[in-house]
Design a protein around this motif. Structure first.
Motif, PDB file in Angstrom:
ATOM      1  N   THR A  83       0.823  -1.222   0.000  1.00  0.00           N
ATOM      2  CA  THR A  83       0.000   0.000   0.000  1.00  0.00           C
ATOM      3  C   THR A  83       0.857   1.273   0.000  1.00  0.00           C
ATOM      4  OG1 THR A  83      -0.232  -0.034   2.422  1.00  0.00           O
ATOM      5  CG2 THR A  83      -1.955  -1.116   1.117  1.00  0.00           C
ATOM      6  N   SER A 132       3.846  10.115   1.473  1.00  0.00           N
ATOM      7  CA  SER A 132       2.761  10.586   2.323  1.00  0.00           C
ATOM      8  C   SER A 132       2.902  12.087   2.507  1.00  0.00           C
ATOM      9  CB  SER A 132       2.802   9.884   3.684  1.00  0.00           C
ATOM     10  OG  SER A 132       3.979  10.231   4.383  1.00  0.00           O
ATOM     11  N   TYR A 146      -3.452   5.772  -0.033  1.00  0.00           N
ATOM     12  CA  TYR A 146      -2.702   4.520  -0.056  1.00  0.00           C
ATOM     13  C   TYR A 146      -3.190   3.649  -1.212  1.00  0.00           C
ATOM     14  CZ  TYR A 146      -1.218   6.174   4.474  1.00  0.00           C
ATOM     15  OH  TYR A 146      -0.691   6.951   5.482  1.00  0.00           O
ATOM     16  N   THR A 153       6.967   3.127   3.436  1.00  0.00           N
ATOM     17  CA  THR A 153       6.426   4.456   3.142  1.00  0.00           C
ATOM     18  C   THR A 153       7.548   5.372   2.674  1.00  0.00           C
ATOM     19  OG1 THR A 153       4.707   4.180   4.824  1.00  0.00           O
ATOM     20  CG2 THR A 153       5.167   6.427   4.093  1.00  0.00           C
ATOM     21  N   ALA A 192       2.294   4.970  -0.317  1.00  0.00           N
ATOM     22  CA  ALA A 192       1.632   6.243  -0.013  1.00  0.00           C
ATOM     23  C   ALA A 192       1.816   7.249  -1.146  1.00  0.00           C
ATOM     24  CB  ALA A 192       2.184   6.810   1.286  1.00  0.00           C
TER      25      ALA A 192
END
Length: 226
Positions: free
Chosen positions: A45, A119, A80, A187, A47
């Motif tokens: 997943t 992110s 995500y 991430t 970001a």
């Protein structure tokens, strides 16, 4: 007027009306997109966040026929990626990401060109720290899985928000001892990874022994073109 003639004209008008409705329905259906290829990212997943938080960018349903959300209404949201899909309607083809927010309350398909890696918190924290050093970062070495060539080498400054309470960064400290979640490494990798490539090395090899100031080599593969 002859009743037979009137009935005939009425029937003809009805038939024309039905024919027009059928053609209109078929025309609308032909604009729907269908899935050509899918690639899952459920295990990592990665970001992403909107490239332009003030621009109207829509999140769609799976056939790109219904607008679900506008990303400009979520300017501080990290998205995500759950999967990447290649969609076509017969005339146009594109790569879309199926994304969700952290609470899984907002989800849908967004054209990948409207998103950028990392992110939002990572981007903010990275920009606030001017220099990456061996005391606050790790280095990622991204290698093409097909050719073995190094695609990109990049440093990732570890955000303080990712640290356990009371933990501090220092060269040689094991990341698993200072990060709240070791998955934050992925991430970080997603935020500085090479454009046009996907990280495919999801085994976590090397994470448990990775130290602040250290280097982690990850395999990547080129994303399919439109």
């Amino acid at each position: 007027m002859n009743k037979t003639l009137i009935k005939g004209l009425a029937f003809s008008a009805l038939a024309l009306g039905i024919g027009f409705t059928t053609q209109q329905t078929n025309a609308d259906a032909s604009t729907a997109y269908r899935t050509v290829k899918t690639k899952s990212y459920y295990s990592t997943t990665p970001a992403y966040h909107a490239k332009n938080a003030t621009k109207s960018v829509y999140m769609w349903n799976s056939t790109i026929t219904k607008k679900l959300h506008n990303l400009k209404n979520y300017p501080k949201t990290t998205w995500y990626v759950q999967k990447s899909v290649k969609l076509t309607n017969g005339k146009k083809t594109g790569i879309f990401y199926y994304v969700e927010n952290a609470s899984n309350s907002v989800r849908g398909y967004v054209w990948r060109g409207y998103l950028t890696k990392g992110s939002l918190s990572t981007a903010t924290n990275t920009n606030s720290l001017t220099t990456a050093t061996s005391n606050n970062s790790i280095t990622f070495n991204f290698v093409d899985d097909n050719t073995g060539a190094t695609v990109k080498t990049a440093q990732w400054i570890i955000p303080n928000s990712y640290l356990k309470s009371g933990a501090t960064l220092k060269k040689g400290v094991l990341l698993k001892n200072v990060l709240t979640n070791l998955a934050k490494v992925w991430t970080g990798a997603s935020s500085v990874g090479p454009d046009g490539y996907d990280i495919i090395d999801t085994s976590g090899t090397g994470q448990s022994t990775l130290k602040v100031g250290g280097t982690l080599t990850l395999k990547v593969t080129a994303q399919p073109t439109k």
